[in-house]
Design a protein around this motif. Structure first.
Motif, short mmCIF file in Angstrom:
data_model
loop_
_atom_site.label_atom_id
_atom_site.label_comp_id
_atom_site.label_asym_id
_atom_site.label_seq_id
_atom_site.Cartn_x
_atom_site.Cartn_y
_atom_site.Cartn_z
N ALA A 98 0.77 -1.12 -0.03
CA ALA A 98 -0.11 0.11 -0.14
C ALA A 98 0.61 1.04 0.10
O ALA A 98 1.96 1.37 0.62
CB ALA A 98 -1.01 0.19 1.29
N PRO A 99 0.37 2.44 -0.61
CA PRO A 99 1.17 3.43 -0.61
C PRO A 99 0.82 4.32 0.72
O PRO A 99 1.83 5.02 1.10
CB PRO A 99 0.61 4.56 -1.73
N LEU A 100 -0.10 3.99 1.33
CA LEU A 100 -0.61 4.77 2.73
C LEU A 100 -1.55 4.19 3.11
O LEU A 100 -2.64 3.64 2.68
CB LEU A 100 -1.06 6.48 2.41
N ILE A 101 -1.68 3.99 4.60
CA ILE A 101 -2.59 3.26 5.60
C ILE A 101 -3.32 4.71 6.35
O ILE A 101 -2.36 5.32 7.12
CB ILE A 101 -2.12 2.28 6.34
N VAL A 102 -4.36 4.93 6.52
CA VAL A 102 -5.00 5.77 7.30
C VAL A 102 -5.87 5.17 8.51
O VAL A 102 -6.70 4.34 8.14
CB VAL A 102 -6.03 6.58 6.55
N LEU A 103 -5.72 5.69 9.74
CA LEU A 103 -6.40 4.88 10.91
C LEU A 103 -7.09 5.94 11.59
O LEU A 103 -6.31 7.17 11.86
CB LEU A 103 -5.67 3.97 11.81
N GLY A 104 -8.20 5.61 12.53
CA GLY A 104 -8.46 6.40 13.47
C GLY A 104 -7.58 6.42 14.71
O GLY A 104 -6.99 5.34 14.81
N SER A 105 -7.65 7.25 15.63
CA SER A 105 -6.92 7.21 16.79
C SER A 105 -7.48 6.19 17.81
O SER A 105 -6.62 5.75 18.42
CB SER A 105 -6.36 8.45 17.32
N HIS A 106 -8.69 5.89 17.71
CA HIS A 106 -9.37 4.99 18.78
C HIS A 106 -10.24 4.19 17.87
O HIS A 106 -10.76 4.66 16.78
CB HIS A 106 -9.94 5.82 19.61
N GLY A 107 -10.36 2.77 18.18
CA GLY A 107 -11.53 2.22 17.47
C GLY A 107 -12.47 1.42 18.57
O GLY A 107 -12.07 1.85 19.67
N LEU A 108 -13.13 0.56 18.29
CA LEU A 108 -14.03 0.00 19.23
C LEU A 108 -13.36 -0.99 20.04
O LEU A 108 -12.37 -1.62 19.70
CB LEU A 108 -15.32 -0.80 18.48
N GLY A 109 -13.51 -1.38 21.16
CA GLY A 109 -12.90 -2.24 22.05
C GLY A 109 -11.79 -1.75 22.81
O GLY A 109 -11.11 -2.53 23.27
N GLY A 110 -11.26 -0.46 22.51
CA GLY A 110 -10.08 0.08 23.09
C GLY A 110 -10.42 0.06 24.75
O GLY A 110 -11.35 0.10 25.16
N LEU A 111 -9.38 0.47 25.39
CA LEU A 111 -9.55 0.55 26.81
C LEU A 111 -9.83 2.12 26.96
O LEU A 111 -9.34 3.16 26.57
CB LEU A 111 -7.82 0.73 27.40
N ARG A 112 -10.74 2.14 27.86
CA ARG A 112 -11.58 3.41 28.27
C ARG A 112 -10.59 4.44 28.73
O ARG A 112 -9.63 4.11 29.71
CB ARG A 112 -12.77 3.37 29.31
N GLY A 113 -10.41 5.50 28.24
CA GLY A 113 -9.29 6.63 28.78
C GLY A 113 -8.07 6.54 28.03
O GLY A 113 -7.16 7.36 28.27
N ALA A 114 -7.77 5.60 27.19
CA ALA A 114 -6.58 5.45 26.61
C ALA A 114 -6.34 6.54 25.54
O ALA A 114 -7.24 6.66 24.86
CB ALA A 114 -6.30 4.05 25.86
N LEU A 115 -4.99 7.20 25.45
CA LEU A 115 -5.08 8.22 24.67
C LEU A 115 -4.85 7.81 23.14
O LEU A 115 -4.95 8.50 22.22
CB LEU A 115 -3.71 9.19 24.96
N ILE A 116 -4.50 6.43 23.14
CA ILE A 116 -4.14 6.04 21.54
C ILE A 116 -4.62 4.71 21.50
O ILE A 116 -4.08 3.94 22.59
CB ILE A 116 -2.65 6.56 21.18
N GLY A 117 -5.54 4.34 20.33
CA GLY A 117 -5.61 2.79 20.37
C GLY A 117 -4.63 2.01 20.15
O GLY A 117 -3.46 2.39 19.60
N SER A 118 -4.84 0.65 20.44
CA SER A 118 -3.70 -0.43 20.18
C SER A 118 -3.47 -0.53 19.01
O SER A 118 -2.30 -0.73 18.50
CB SER A 118 -3.90 -1.53 20.93
N VAL A 119 -4.61 -0.79 18.02
CA VAL A 119 -4.45 -1.05 16.68
C VAL A 119 -3.59 -0.12 16.07
O VAL A 119 -2.64 -0.12 15.23
CB VAL A 119 -5.69 -1.02 16.11
N ALA A 120 -3.91 1.47 16.24
CA ALA A 120 -3.31 2.55 15.59
C ALA A 120 -1.74 2.40 15.81
O ALA A 120 -1.11 2.74 15.29
CB ALA A 120 -3.84 3.83 15.99
N LEU A 121 -1.59 2.21 17.23
CA LEU A 121 -0.18 2.24 17.71
C LEU A 121 0.74 1.11 17.18
O LEU A 121 1.76 1.45 16.72
CB LEU A 121 -0.10 2.33 19.49
N ARG A 122 0.08 0.01 16.98
CA ARG A 122 1.07 -1.16 16.66
C ARG A 122 1.01 -1.12 14.95
O ARG A 122 2.17 -1.42 14.55
CB ARG A 122 0.17 -2.53 17.04
#
Length: 274
Positions: A98-122
């Motif tokens: 892919a030339p580029l991947i775009v993600l939201g900073s949070h998705g469903l199922g993330g830890l409440r209060g987390a500043l960045i979602g685990s999918v985006a970070l990983r």
């Protein structure tokens, strides 16, 4: 001879509001690149369930996301790709081409209060292509900001930032955070800052010649924390671009403190360039 498929910007989709904001941004970006857009939704079903019998809520949310993308960029070719598997695994596999991947900073199922979602970070830490994590908002007139140091990753980040600024017809700010290597010796630090400025000007000089109409400003700021510098030099920035020095599947292990902090606290989209 078969016609080669057009490159497609990939955006991860779930039912979260952050995901839908990322879809809008990705649609505009794909249109700027004259690329297609592919909405990738990861779906995990029971082992005995057939893939073609996906839950209705999955079809409904992907149709809604596609509608948002087409409204954001009329005429854009939008494809929906619902796949079985874990989102991180699927996105990292797609990053090879892919030339580029775009993600939201949070998705469903993330830890409440987390500043960045685990999918985006990983994915930002492990992808082979540039990854944009959509945070806050992206104003239409603010500059693009690039953070650089002496690493090869910075050169790739600067290339990405130049292309982004040219495509948007906005100024580019290239910033470097300088910290005192020898404590309490101000004259030595003044010399160090002057050298940093010379190196920064040399780094951007080739891009200035290549794009004479592009307004490029360089900033060397005394601060030990690069992410703080990048967020402060242009509060109205519409995109911050940083390099990543490595790739790895463990969240944050190779992204570095600057990237991690920006992904958690920036008020505009952040691009991580490998």
């Amino acid at each position: 001879m078969a016609e080669q498929a057009r490159a497609a910007v990939i955006v991860g989709v779930d039912a979260s509001e952050g995901s839908l904001r990322a879809v809008r941004w990705a649609a505009h970006e794909a249109a700027r690149r004259d690329a297609d857009l592919r909405l990738l939704h990861a779906c995990v079903v029971d082992p005995g369930e057939e893939a073609e019998f996906l839950p209705e809520h999955v079809s409904r949310r992907t149709r809604h996301a596609a509608k948002i993308a087409r409204a954001a960029a009329p005429g854009l070719e939008v494809a929906v790709d619902v796949r079985l598997g874990l989102a991180v695994d699927l996105l990292l596999a797609e990053s090879a081409t892919a030339p580029l991947i775009v993600l939201g900073s949070h998705g469903l199922g993330g830890l409440r209060g987390a500043l960045i979602g685990s999918v985006a970070l990983r994915v930002a830490a492990g992808a082979q292509c540039p990854v944009v994590v959509f945070r806050g908002h992206a104003g239409p007139t603010g500059p693009v900001v690039a953070g650089v140091d002496s690493s090869p990753a910075s050169e790739e980040a600067l290339r990405f930032a130049v292309d982004a600024a040219v495509a948007r017809d906005v100024p580019l700010i290239v910033a470097h955070a300088a910290h005192q290597r020898v404590p309490s010796i101000e004259p030595a630090f003044a010399d160090q800052q002057a050298e940093d400025r010379r190196e920064l000007e040399e780094l951007v000089s080739g891009w200035t010649r290549k794009h004479p109409a592009l307004e490029i400003t360089t900033r060397v700021v005394k601060d030990r924390e690069p992410s703080r510098v990048l967020m402060a030099v242009a509060p109205d920035a519409q995109l911050i671009v940083v390099g990543s020095r490595g790739r790895g599947p463990v969240a944050g292990a190779l992204l570095g403190s600057t990237g991690n902090h920006l992904l958690a606290h920036a008020t505009c989209p952040v691009a991580v360039v490998h």
